[in-house]
Every structure is written in structure tokens, then in C-alpha cells.
Design a protein around this motif. Structure first.
Motif, PDB file in Angstrom:
ATOM      1  N   GLY A  50      -1.600 -10.108  53.585  1.00 50.96           N
ATOM      2  CA  GLY A  50      -2.440 -11.292  53.474  1.00 50.96           C
ATOM      3  C   GLY A  50      -3.745 -11.080  54.206  1.00 50.96           C
ATOM      4  N   THR A  51      -4.411 -12.179  54.527  1.00 50.67           N
ATOM      5  CA  THR A  51      -5.711 -12.083  55.180  1.00 50.67           C
ATOM      6  C   THR A  51      -5.722 -12.976  56.408  1.00 50.67           C
ATOM      7  OG1 THR A  51      -6.680 -11.856  52.988  1.00 50.67           O
ATOM      8  CG2 THR A  51      -8.197 -12.236  54.806  1.00 50.67           C
ATOM      9  N   LEU A  75      -9.682  -7.514  47.854  1.00 54.23           N
ATOM     10  CA  LEU A  75      -9.670  -8.437  46.717  1.00 54.23           C
ATOM     11  C   LEU A  75      -9.170  -9.812  47.127  1.00 54.23           C
ATOM     12  CD1 LEU A  75      -6.576  -7.761  44.454  1.00 54.23           C
ATOM     13  CD2 LEU A  75      -6.936  -6.483  46.516  1.00 54.23           C
ATOM     14  N   GLY A  76      -9.306 -10.761  46.227  1.00 56.47           N
ATOM     15  CA  GLY A  76      -8.732 -12.102  46.391  1.00 56.47           C
ATOM     16  C   GLY A  76      -9.064 -12.744  47.714  1.00 56.47           C
ATOM     17  N   SER A  77      -8.023 -13.059  48.487  1.00 59.52           N
ATOM     18  CA  SER A  77      -8.242 -13.832  49.710  1.00 59.52           C
ATOM     19  C   SER A  77      -9.064 -13.074  50.747  1.00 59.52           C
ATOM     20  CB  SER A  77      -6.899 -14.259  50.316  1.00 59.52           C
ATOM     21  OG  SER A  77      -6.123 -13.144  50.675  1.00 59.52           O
ATOM     22  N   LEU A  80     -12.558 -13.928  49.650  1.00 59.14           N
ATOM     23  CA  LEU A  80     -12.842 -15.358  49.833  1.00 59.14           C
ATOM     24  C   LEU A  80     -12.900 -15.740  51.304  1.00 59.14           C
ATOM     25  CD1 LEU A  80     -10.630 -16.880  46.995  1.00 59.14           C
ATOM     26  CD2 LEU A  80     -13.093 -16.545  47.017  1.00 59.14           C
ATOM     27  N   THR A  81     -12.048 -15.124  52.127  1.00 62.32           N
ATOM     28  CA  THR A  81     -12.047 -15.470  53.550  1.00 62.32           C
ATOM     29  C   THR A  81     -13.340 -15.009  54.208  1.00 62.32           C
ATOM     30  OG1 THR A  81      -9.638 -15.321  53.620  1.00 62.32           O
ATOM     31  CG2 THR A  81     -10.773 -15.257  55.733  1.00 62.32           C
TER      32      THR A  81
ATOM     33  N   ILE B  72      -8.647 -22.386  56.823  1.00 59.97           N
ATOM     34  CA  ILE B  72      -9.225 -21.046  56.662  1.00 59.97           C
ATOM     35  C   ILE B  72      -8.563 -20.068  57.618  1.00 59.97           C
ATOM     36  CG2 ILE B  72     -11.330 -19.657  56.992  1.00 59.97           C
ATOM     37  CD1 ILE B  72     -12.918 -22.078  55.957  1.00 59.97           C
ATOM     38  N   GLY B  76      -3.762 -17.655  55.245  1.00 56.24           N
ATOM     39  CA  GLY B  76      -3.450 -16.255  54.987  1.00 56.24           C
ATOM     40  C   GLY B  76      -3.500 -15.831  53.529  1.00 56.24           C
ATOM     41  N   GLY B  77      -3.697 -16.765  52.620  1.00 57.05           N
ATOM     42  CA  GLY B  77      -3.860 -16.446  51.205  1.00 57.05           C
ATOM     43  C   GLY B  77      -5.171 -17.033  50.716  1.00 57.05           C
ATOM     44  N   ALA B  78      -5.459 -16.845  49.425  1.00 58.21           N
ATOM     45  CA  ALA B  78      -6.743 -17.311  48.888  1.00 58.21           C
ATOM     46  C   ALA B  78      -6.888 -18.829  48.977  1.00 58.21           C
ATOM     47  CB  ALA B  78      -6.892 -16.863  47.435  1.00 58.21           C
ATOM     48  N   SER B  79      -5.754 -19.549  48.987  1.00 61.76           N
ATOM     49  CA  SER B  79      -5.866 -21.009  49.046  1.00 61.76           C
ATOM     50  C   SER B  79      -6.439 -21.469  50.391  1.00 61.76           C
ATOM     51  CB  SER B  79      -4.508 -21.667  48.780  1.00 61.76           C
ATOM     52  OG  SER B  79      -3.540 -21.160  49.665  1.00 61.76           O
ATOM     53  N   PRO B  81      -9.167 -20.147  52.356  1.00 57.75           N
ATOM     54  CA  PRO B  81     -10.611 -20.329  52.271  1.00 57.75           C
ATOM     55  C   PRO B  81     -11.030 -21.334  51.197  1.00 57.75           C
ATOM     56  CG  PRO B  81      -9.971 -18.079  51.645  1.00 57.75           C
ATOM     57  CD  PRO B  81      -8.779 -18.730  52.273  1.00 57.75           C
ATOM     58  N   LEU B 119     -17.546 -20.636  45.553  1.00 55.72           N
ATOM     59  CA  LEU B 119     -16.845 -19.614  46.344  1.00 55.72           C
ATOM     60  C   LEU B 119     -15.928 -18.765  45.471  1.00 55.72           C
ATOM     61  CD1 LEU B 119     -16.052 -18.398  49.117  1.00 55.72           C
ATOM     62  CD2 LEU B 119     -14.321 -20.183  49.299  1.00 55.72           C
ATOM     63  N   GLY B 168      -8.163 -14.973  40.001  1.00 54.89           N
ATOM     64  CA  GLY B 168      -7.087 -14.646  40.930  1.00 54.89           C
ATOM     65  C   GLY B 168      -6.079 -13.669  40.364  1.00 54.89           C
ATOM     66  N   TYR B 172      -4.589 -11.082  36.121  1.00 54.43           N
ATOM     67  CA  TYR B 172      -4.161  -9.730  35.738  1.00 54.43           C
ATOM     68  C   TYR B 172      -3.086  -9.781  34.662  1.00 54.43           C
ATOM     69  CZ  TYR B 172      -6.352  -8.290  40.185  1.00 54.43           C
ATOM     70  OH  TYR B 172      -7.209  -8.083  41.223  1.00 54.43           O
TER      71      TYR B 172
END
Lengths: 136, 207
Positions: A50-51, A75-77, A80-81, B72, B76-79, B81, B119, B168, B172
Motif C-alpha cells: 500500500g501507500t 501506480l494508483g494510490s 494519488l497520495t 490521506i 493506505g489505498g487510493a481511496s 487521497p 486528482l 484504477g 486492467y
């Protein structure tokens, strides 16, 4: 050119192992890459995939020498982060920038270029140009 | 008028529903995502309620900015931010007023949703949280109130099922993403439902 104030490089990946290994690879291929501050910000604080905004902010602070910080994300998060942190305005050092580049090739190009004492614009351009190195 | 308490109740209600629905969100995220949406958001909203309790911000804007920052840094995932940007931009747009009208809130929320689209680069129809958020803001804009906004968001989330993902990880999968309700749109509907649970917003609310 002096490396009094090298550009800092942060490698942001979903995986700590990937971020660390790419940092090592880029330093190794740069030769003299030790002069360039490179930090890995991979995975979550708990060590998972994860990020982590905290790890990214800490890595950027650690490599900031006052000449700006180039962040490369996988990529992805991760992307975005970094974007969200830059939009925040106060969580990353001044002059921190998300660089649009392929993660591995861009990291190598960024560290090699930063090792010549180039400024942030040049580091960003070199990393971005890595998109153009076709393999076939 | 909506005060800081209203926004605190919004966040608390959302945290409770995310907690309740976490397994469902993760189940939706399994076929087309990486099966962490529920647990990620649960961690994020728990951090939000803890921070709100500790720091007790006293304006609507400050509540949302603090909540956004927590998301943020903890999801830990795209949701993280994405929702973080939504709340933070909405909060910033509200400024430091002690109370805001529903109309001011609607405008601010629109600013927040636009920031999320910028974003993530997503537009309506891409099978993302935007497909629940935009209908909700449109309902508020039409003066229909929080209940109607919650319904619009829920319907928007359900309407993502036949769509092909264009953003996202799910993108893919191409056509294989068709037939699954989008987890992000589903959690966005929970967020809007929390707004209705927080009270007021009948549409007839005097401003």
C-alpha cells in the motif's frame, strides 16, 4: 558542478522491497550516486502492500538539501497520495515535485542526472525522457 | 444552518456505517480490486473520529479539513487521497465560518468533488466514486435535501454495475469489470447517507 545542494530523489512504491531495491539499483548504476540523497518510501507503515503518506513525507524530508525533491511513484494510490500531499502545501518540502516517469528507468535517469549536479528541472526532464527508450 | 457539530455527526455516522459495511465493501472489492477497501476505510474513519475527539475543531471547515488529512495519512489505498481530498477541499471552501447554510455547503462539496475528479482523472461513467458523488451534489443543488442526496448516491452506486471500469486497478480487467458494483461508489454512497443521518437538510431548511 558542485554537489553542495543535490536534488533529492524519493521512490514511492506499493511495496517496500520494490522501493528499496530500485533505490539501490539507481544508486549502483549512477556510480558516485552516493552523492545524491535517495530515499525509498514503500508499502504501509505496518510493512504491508500500500501507500503511506507518513513514510513519503519522512523520506522527502530526509533527502531535502534545499534544491528540491523529485518524487517518482509506481501506480494508483502511490501517485494519488503524492499528488494529494503536494496539493496540501505544507507536508512536503518546498520544491517537492511528482515526476512523471517510468518507475525503474526513470529512477535511474533521475539519480544519474542528479549526480551531475543538475537542477530539479533537468532531473525531471531526464526521468520523463525515460518513457522514450524503446526496447524493441 | 449547519454547525461544527453537524459535521462531526456526519463523520461519526459515516465511521459507524463504514464499520458496519466493511465486509461488504471488501467483498465488492474482491472481484475487481485488491480486496482491501473495507478494511482500509474502516481504519481511516476510525482515525477520523479519534482525531475529531482529540482536537475538537470548532468550525465546519476545520472538522472536514482535519478529517481529510486523517484519511490521506491512514487509509493506505487510493481511496485515502481521494476521500481525503474530497473532505479537505470541501472544508477549505467552507472557510472559517462557525455555521454554514446548506447552499454554501453544496457549493463547497461541488468544489471538493471537482478536486477529486482532477486528482484521479475520473469523469462520470468511469465506474468510480464520482458516479455516486455527482448525483448527490446535483440533488443538493436542486434543493432536495440530504435524504434525496443519499438516495441519488445509492442509485448512482447501483448504476455502476453494468459499467466498464476506466480508472484504477479495475480498469486492467477491461470488460470483466462489467457486472460488479463499484466499491468506491458504494462507500461514497455511505458517506452521503451519513450526511442524511447527521440530521437537518430536509430541503425546506431555512437558509
Amino acid at each position: 558542478m558542485s554537489l553542495d545542494k543535490p536534488v533529492g530523489i524519493v521512490l514511492v512504491s506499493h511495496s517496500a522491497a520494490v522501493a528499496t531495491a530500485v533505490a539501490e539499483l539507481a544508486r549502483g548504476l549512477a556510480g558516485g550516486g552516493d552523492a545524491v540523497p535517495v530515499a525509498a518510501a514503500g508499502g504501509t507503515e505496518g510493512g504491508g502492500v500500500g501507500t503511506s503518506a507518513e513514510l513519503i513525507a519522512a523520506a522527502a524530508a530526509a533527502v531535502d538539501r534545499g534544491a528540491g525533491v523529485a518524487l517518482l511513484a509506481d501506480l494508483g494510490s502511490s501517485v494519488l497520495t503524492v499528488k494529494a500531499l503536494i496539493a496540501e502545501g505544507d507536508e512536503l518540502p518546498e520544491g517537492a515535485r511528482l515526476v512523471d516517469a517510468p518507475f525503474v528507468e526513470g529512477a535511474v535517469a533521475a539519480v544519474v542526472t542528479a549526480a551531475t549536479g543538475a537542477d530539479l528541472d533537468a532531473v525531471e526532464a531526464a526521468a520523463g525522457e525515460a518513457y522514450g527508450y524503446r526496447k524493441v | 444552518m449547519l454547525d461544527a457539530d453537524h459535521f462531526r455527526r456526519w463523520m461519526t455516522a459515516t465511521a459507524a456505517s463504514v464499520d458496519r459495511e466493511a465486509e461488504r465493501l471488501t467483498a465488492l472489492d474482491s472481484p475487481i480490486g485488491d480486496a482491501d477497501h473495507g478494511s482500509n476505510l474502516r481504519r481511516g474513519f476510525r482515525a477520523v473520529t479519534a482525531a475529531l475527539e482529540k482536537e475538537a475543531p470548532d468550525t465546519p471547515g476545520a472538522v472536514l479539513v482535519l478529517a481529510g488529512r486523517q484519511l490521506i495519512s491512514t487509509v493506505g489505498g487510493a481511496s485515502g487521497p481521494l476521500y481525503g481530498t474530497l473532505l479537505r477541499r470541501t472544508g477549505k471552501a467552507l472557510g472559517d465560518a462557525a455555521e454554514v447554510s446548506e447552499e454554501q455547503f453544496t457549493q463547497a462539496l461541488r468544489t471538493g468533488v471537482d478536486a477529486v475528479m482532477q486528482l484521479g482523472g475520473a469523469a462520470p461513467g468511469d465506474k468510480t466514486m464520482i458516479d455516486a458523488l455527482v448525483p448527490a451534489v446535483d440533488a443538493l443543488d436542486a434543493g432536495l435535501g440530504f435524504g434525496a442526496a443519499a438516495t441519488a448516491a445509492e442509485q448512482g452506486a447501483e448504476a455502476t454495475t453494468p459499467l466498464q471500469a476506466r480508472k484504477g486497478r479495475a480498469s486492467y480487467l477491461g470488460e470483466r469489470s462489467i457486472g460488479h458494483q463499484d466499491p468506491g461508489a458504494t462507500s461514497a454512497a455511505l458517506l452521503v447517507a451519513g450526511l442524511a443521518e447527521a440530521g437537518a437538510g430536509t430541503g425546506a431548511d431555512p437558509v
